[in-house]
Design a protein around this motif. Sequence first.
Motif, PDB file in Angstrom:
ATOM      1  N   UNK A   1       0.826  -1.205   0.000  1.00  0.00           N
ATOM      2  CA  UNK A   1       0.000   0.000   0.000  1.00  0.00           C
ATOM      3  C   UNK A   1       0.860   1.254   0.000  1.00  0.00           C
ATOM      4  N   UNK A   2       1.911   1.252   0.822  1.00  0.00           N
ATOM      5  CA  UNK A   2       2.807   2.416   0.868  1.00  0.00           C
ATOM      6  C   UNK A   2       3.369   2.690  -0.529  1.00  0.00           C
ATOM      7  N   UNK A   3       3.858   1.646  -1.186  1.00  0.00           N
ATOM      8  CA  UNK A   3       4.423   1.801  -2.525  1.00  0.00           C
ATOM      9  C   UNK A   3       3.358   2.242  -3.528  1.00  0.00           C
ATOM     10  N   UNK A   4       2.163   1.664  -3.428  1.00  0.00           N
ATOM     11  CA  UNK A   4       1.062   2.022  -4.317  1.00  0.00           C
ATOM     12  C   UNK A   4       0.717   3.506  -4.193  1.00  0.00           C
ATOM     13  N   UNK A   5       0.640   4.004  -2.973  1.00  0.00           N
ATOM     14  CA  UNK A   5       0.351   5.423  -2.761  1.00  0.00           C
ATOM     15  C   UNK A   5       1.461   6.288  -3.356  1.00  0.00           C
ATOM     16  N   UNK A   6       2.702   5.911  -3.109  1.00  0.00           N
ATOM     17  CA  UNK A   6       3.827   6.674  -3.652  1.00  0.00           C
ATOM     18  C   UNK A   6       3.811   6.647  -5.176  1.00  0.00           C
TER      19      UNK A   6
END
Length: 135
Positions: free
Chosen positions: A87-92
């Motif tokens: 999720x962190x990577x997806x948001x970034x």
Amino acid sequence: MKVLSVVETAIYVDDLDAAEDFYQRILGLDVIAKEPSRHVFFRVGQAQVLLAFNPKSTCTGDKLPHHGAMGPGHFALGIEKRSLDDWRQHLQDHRVQIEAEVEWPAGGQSIYFRDPAGNSVELITPGVWQLPSGW
């Protein structure tokens, strides 16, 4: 008699198209109802609904009592612990600015960011509230 669950959570947005795009494209929520200039509703999991209202339309009321809010609100969406990094990577990858990340004392973690209307959205892993359901 007892209350069983929060079924609906309402947020207020000034741009329904931007909200629809964000919650559908970025967070992967399915639109289940839509009325132009008034609201767009999303399914969250199997038992909850996120209601995005234009407060200019809902403050006057119609079939239902009037409601609305000014300024940003806050709510949390539950995610699996193992998906937190994804999720962190997806948001970034979608240029969504992460405002804060928290590891809670009782367990669980949170990622905070804003939707296009300025609402504070939290992705939360199980354990934060130590509820029987796991949350």
